[in-house]
Design a protein around this motif. Structure first.
Motif, PDB file in Angstrom:
ATOM      1  N   THR A  49       0.813  -1.101  -0.119  1.00  0.00           N
ATOM      2  CA  THR A  49       0.051  -0.128  -0.023  1.00  0.00           C
ATOM      3  C   THR A  49       1.001   1.098  -0.105  1.00  0.00           C
ATOM      4  O   THR A  49       1.812   1.555   0.769  1.00  0.00           O
ATOM      5  N   ARG A  51       0.865   5.109   0.055  1.00  0.00           N
ATOM      6  CA  ARG A  51       0.017   6.386   0.325  1.00  0.00           C
ATOM      7  C   ARG A  51       0.933   7.681  -0.033  1.00  0.00           C
ATOM      8  O   ARG A  51       2.142   7.975   0.621  1.00  0.00           O
ATOM      9  N   THR A  53       1.187  11.907  -0.562  1.00  0.00           N
ATOM     10  CA  THR A  53       0.837  13.201  -0.370  1.00  0.00           C
ATOM     11  C   THR A  53       1.381  14.371  -1.057  1.00  0.00           C
ATOM     12  O   THR A  53       2.370  14.836  -0.831  1.00  0.00           O
ATOM     13  N   GLU A  58      -4.005  13.728  -0.596  1.00  0.00           N
ATOM     14  CA  GLU A  58      -3.625  12.500  -0.091  1.00  0.00           C
ATOM     15  C   GLU A  58      -4.312  11.471  -1.036  1.00  0.00           C
ATOM     16  O   GLU A  58      -5.506  11.393  -1.011  1.00  0.00           O
ATOM     17  N   ARG A  59      -3.534  10.525  -1.574  1.00  0.00           N
ATOM     18  CA  ARG A  59      -4.166   9.312  -2.220  1.00  0.00           C
ATOM     19  C   ARG A  59      -3.569   7.772  -1.631  1.00  0.00           C
ATOM     20  O   ARG A  59      -2.506   8.018  -1.215  1.00  0.00           O
ATOM     21  N   ILE A  60      -4.293   6.926  -1.761  1.00  0.00           N
ATOM     22  CA  ILE A  60      -3.814   5.531  -1.241  1.00  0.00           C
ATOM     23  C   ILE A  60      -4.017   4.902  -2.651  1.00  0.00           C
ATOM     24  O   ILE A  60      -4.961   4.573  -3.287  1.00  0.00           O
ATOM     25  N   TYR A  61      -2.866   3.999  -2.776  1.00  0.00           N
ATOM     26  CA  TYR A  61      -2.626   3.188  -4.014  1.00  0.00           C
ATOM     27  C   TYR A  61      -2.216   1.771  -3.409  1.00  0.00           C
ATOM     28  O   TYR A  61      -1.519   1.428  -2.610  1.00  0.00           O
ATOM     29  N   ARG A  62      -2.608   0.438  -4.017  1.00  0.00           N
ATOM     30  CA  ARG A  62      -2.239  -0.691  -3.911  1.00  0.00           C
ATOM     31  C   ARG A  62      -1.318  -1.157  -5.281  1.00  0.00           C
ATOM     32  O   ARG A  62      -1.876  -0.873  -6.147  1.00  0.00           O
ATOM     33  N   ASP A  82      -6.635   2.235  -7.058  1.00  0.00           N
ATOM     34  CA  ASP A  82      -6.769   3.475  -6.293  1.00  0.00           C
ATOM     35  C   ASP A  82      -7.649   2.922  -5.098  1.00  0.00           C
ATOM     36  O   ASP A  82      -8.821   2.700  -5.194  1.00  0.00           O
ATOM     37  N   THR A  84      -8.183   5.112  -2.647  1.00  0.00           N
ATOM     38  CA  THR A  84      -8.435   6.616  -1.998  1.00  0.00           C
ATOM     39  C   THR A  84     -10.142   6.622  -1.703  1.00  0.00           C
ATOM     40  O   THR A  84     -10.840   6.321  -2.829  1.00  0.00           O
TER      41      THR A  84
END
Length: 122
Positions: A49, A51, A53, A58-62, A82, A84
């Motif tokens: 994962t 994260r 910024t 702020e975005r979260i990706y795998r 994605d 997020t």
């Protein structure tokens, strides 16, 4: 391929515009892998994962795939999923009320009507 550097992946996935920006973001702590701040040379694994910024968002990706070269946007989209969460919708605001030029100040009655349109209740 067993892994790839974080800064290379961030650049190849088009999260940063240049490789040097990706490296700088890692050094500044704007990129986190599995909750920990990642140095630029940290190796990513499938399923990690990330994260980010960057650019005040702020975005979260795998991580789904690796790339060492920057490709098209379609190729970059295949590198991650994605995660997020969706942002809540912005509250709607009424349109601004504009008076005609030269109309003068509003009368007491017009002021009450304008306040009612704006949602001000007495």
């Amino acid at each position: 391929m067993s892994g790839v550097r974080v800064d290379v992946w961030v650049w190849a996935a088009r999260l940063a515009k240049t490789r040097s920006q990706a490296t700088t973001a890692c050094k500044a702590g704007h990129i986190k892998v599995n909750g920990a701040t990642a140095k630029p040379a940290h190796n990513l694994k499938l399923g990690d994962t990330v994260r980010s910024t960057l650019y005040s968002v702020e975005r979260i990706y795998r991580v789904e795939a690796f790339a060492t070269k920057r490709g098209s946007a379609a190729e970059a989209a295949a590198l991650f999923t994605d995660l997020t969460p969706k942002l809540p919708p912005k509250p709607e605001r009424p349109a601004e009320i504009v008076r005609e030029r030269g109309a003068g100040r509003p009368s007491k009655r017009e002021r009450r009507q304008l306040d009612a349109l704006r949602g001000f209740v007495r």
